[in-house]
Design an enzyme around this catalytic site. Structure first.
Site, PDB file in Angstrom:
ATOM      1  N   LYS A 127      -7.874  -6.847  35.665  1.00 14.86           N
ATOM      2  CA  LYS A 127      -6.933  -6.757  34.534  1.00 14.86           C
ATOM      3  C   LYS A 127      -7.378  -7.629  33.352  1.00 14.86           C
ATOM      4  CE  LYS A 127      -1.873  -7.095  33.743  1.00 14.86           C
ATOM      5  NZ  LYS A 127      -0.600  -7.342  34.473  1.00 14.86           N
ATOM      6  N   CYS A 172      -0.949  -2.329  34.457  1.00 15.61           N
ATOM      7  CA  CYS A 172       0.331  -2.711  33.843  1.00 15.61           C
ATOM      8  C   CYS A 172       0.236  -2.980  32.342  1.00 15.61           C
ATOM      9  CB  CYS A 172       0.935  -3.902  34.591  1.00 15.61           C
ATOM     10  SG  CYS A 172       2.683  -4.091  34.165  1.00 15.61           S
ATOM     11  N   ASN A 197       4.196  -3.581  37.272  1.00 13.97           N
ATOM     12  CA  ASN A 197       5.355  -4.379  37.720  1.00 13.97           C
ATOM     13  C   ASN A 197       6.048  -4.834  36.445  1.00 13.97           C
ATOM     14  OD1 ASN A 197       5.445  -5.419  40.790  1.00 13.97           O
ATOM     15  ND2 ASN A 197       3.308  -5.174  40.199  1.00 13.97           N
TER      16      ASN A 197
HETATM   17  N1  CDV Z   1       2.870  -7.040  35.146  1.00 10.56           N
HETATM   18  C1  CDV Z   1       2.874  -6.887  33.813  1.00 10.56           C
HETATM   19  O1  CDV Z   1       1.825  -6.836  33.193  1.00 10.56           O
HETATM   20  N2  CDV Z   1       4.066  -6.795  33.217  1.00 10.56           N
HETATM   21  C2  CDV Z   1       4.250  -6.716  31.800  1.00 10.56           C
HETATM   22  C3  CDV Z   1       5.574  -7.318  31.391  1.00 10.56           C
HETATM   23  C4  CDV Z   1       5.557  -8.782  31.495  1.00 10.56           C
HETATM   24  C5  CDV Z   1       5.945  -6.987  29.980  1.00 10.56           C
HETATM   25  C6  CDV Z   1       4.218  -5.287  31.281  1.00 10.56           C
HETATM   26  O2  CDV Z   1       3.543  -5.042  30.276  1.00 10.56           O
HETATM   27  O3  CDV Z   1       4.911  -4.426  31.816  1.00 10.56           O
END
Ligand code: CDV
Length: 311
Positions: A127, A172, A197
């Site tokens: 990531k 994410c 998440n």
């Molecule tokens: N796990 C993440 O990357 N969550 C972020 C939250 C914190 C905004 C997301 O972009 O969904």
């Protein structure tokens, strides 16, 4: 001849802090079996799929943090996923916390791997866009300490020839950044797998749940359309250790349309026959990069991070 890859998004409901890997893996194998029964050839699991979303806690004991990480992949606890892949002829995307010794030191990444239908790891992504903060923030009802527990990914946004197509991965928060999709788009990506998440509520600002879901979908839909690629976004959902996590796992077509969407906040499978050639007309017309991109005007994107308004 069409190149159809039947894809399953395997949304997971909450995973408790003390839930053993074996239990989570058992839930995931059950979803793989269901996916196989529905004719799927590729399954996408969420970000950090093997454990609870531990960055919500400020933990000072590194040994305790390391309990959420995998030092070897596969290891005996996750081996059933790899065995199921081989037995069922199913590839998968798996998000997990990676602890690795590299360049003479221990490093921690928020990682996703691509596993083919023989159970072999054929791709790895770490990531890049880590959200949140590195120190305890007393203003937050829950923490988001990804910047404390992980290093930013060092592999860029590679794509892989796998599952009969060109596949890419992100994780994410990466989905909110157009650069993520464009770098893969420039490598001809046909399907981007991503796990997330995402808390239902914003920990630091007022923002409606409706708006947060809209941003989730809009980011993936724009990434799909602007690069003529399928996007499969899969959530860890539901009330996890007191924090409501967004569901809404979905499969987005290269046209930007959502073609399948989860309806629950628990373990749930969504399935769609993805024609990997469906984005070709977009890549050859409105987003024909070779014909239309004007890179002489894009320099700021790679030379500057923050905003510099005119004097
Ligand atoms: N796990 C993440 O990357 N969550 C972020 C939250 C914190 C905004 C997301 O972009 O969904």
């Amino acid at each position: 001849m069409t190149r159809v890859l039947t894809v399953a998004g395997a949304q997971l409901g909450p995973i408790a802090r003390d839930e053993p890997r074996s239990q989570a893996v058992g839930r995931m194998v059950a979803l793989m079996e269901k996916a196989h029964a529905k004719g799927a050839g590729f399954v996408v699991f969420p970000e950090l799929a093997l454990t609870t979303f531990f960055p919500r806690w400020f933990i000072t004991d590194q040994a305790e943090v390391d309990r959420f990480f995998e030092a070897i992949m596969p290891n005996p606890e996750v081996q059933p996923l790899f065995d199921a892949a081989r037995r069922l002829g199913l590839g998968f995307y798996l998000g997990y916390a990676e602890r690795v010794r590299e360049a003479g030191r221990v490093r921690h990444f928020n990682t996703a791997i691509l596993v083919d239908a023989s159970g072999a790891i054929v791709g790895r992504y770490r990531k890049v866009h880590l959200p949140g903060h590195a120190e305890f923030d007393p203003k937050r009802p829950w923490q988001h300490l990804e910047k404390r527990y992980f290093e930013p990914g060092d592999l860029g946004f590679p794509v892989f020839r796998a599952m009969g197509g060109i596949l890419g991965m992100c994780i994410c928060n990466d989905r909110r950044w157009p650069e993520t999709f464009r770098v893969m788009g420039l490598q001809g990506v046909e399907l981007v797998a991503l796990g997330y998440n995402t808390p239902v509520r914003n920990a630091v600002a007022r923002e409606s749940e409706h708006l947060r879901m809209m941003h989730n979908q809009m980011s993936m839909q724009a990434g799909a359309y602007q690069n003529g690629t399928w996007v499969v976004g899969v959530a860890k959902a539901g009330a996890e250790e007191g924090v409501d996590m967004m569901a809404g796992s979905c499969i987005v077509a290269p046209t930007g349309e959502i073609v399948a969407q989860a309806m629950t906040e628990g373990d749930e499978l969504i399935v769609y026959d993805c024609d990997l050639d469906a984005g070709r007309y977009i890549k050859e017309t409105v987003f024909n990069f070779a014909a239309h991109r004007r890179i002489e005007h894009y320099g700021l994107i790679t030379s500057q991070t923050g905003v510099v308004p005119p004097a």
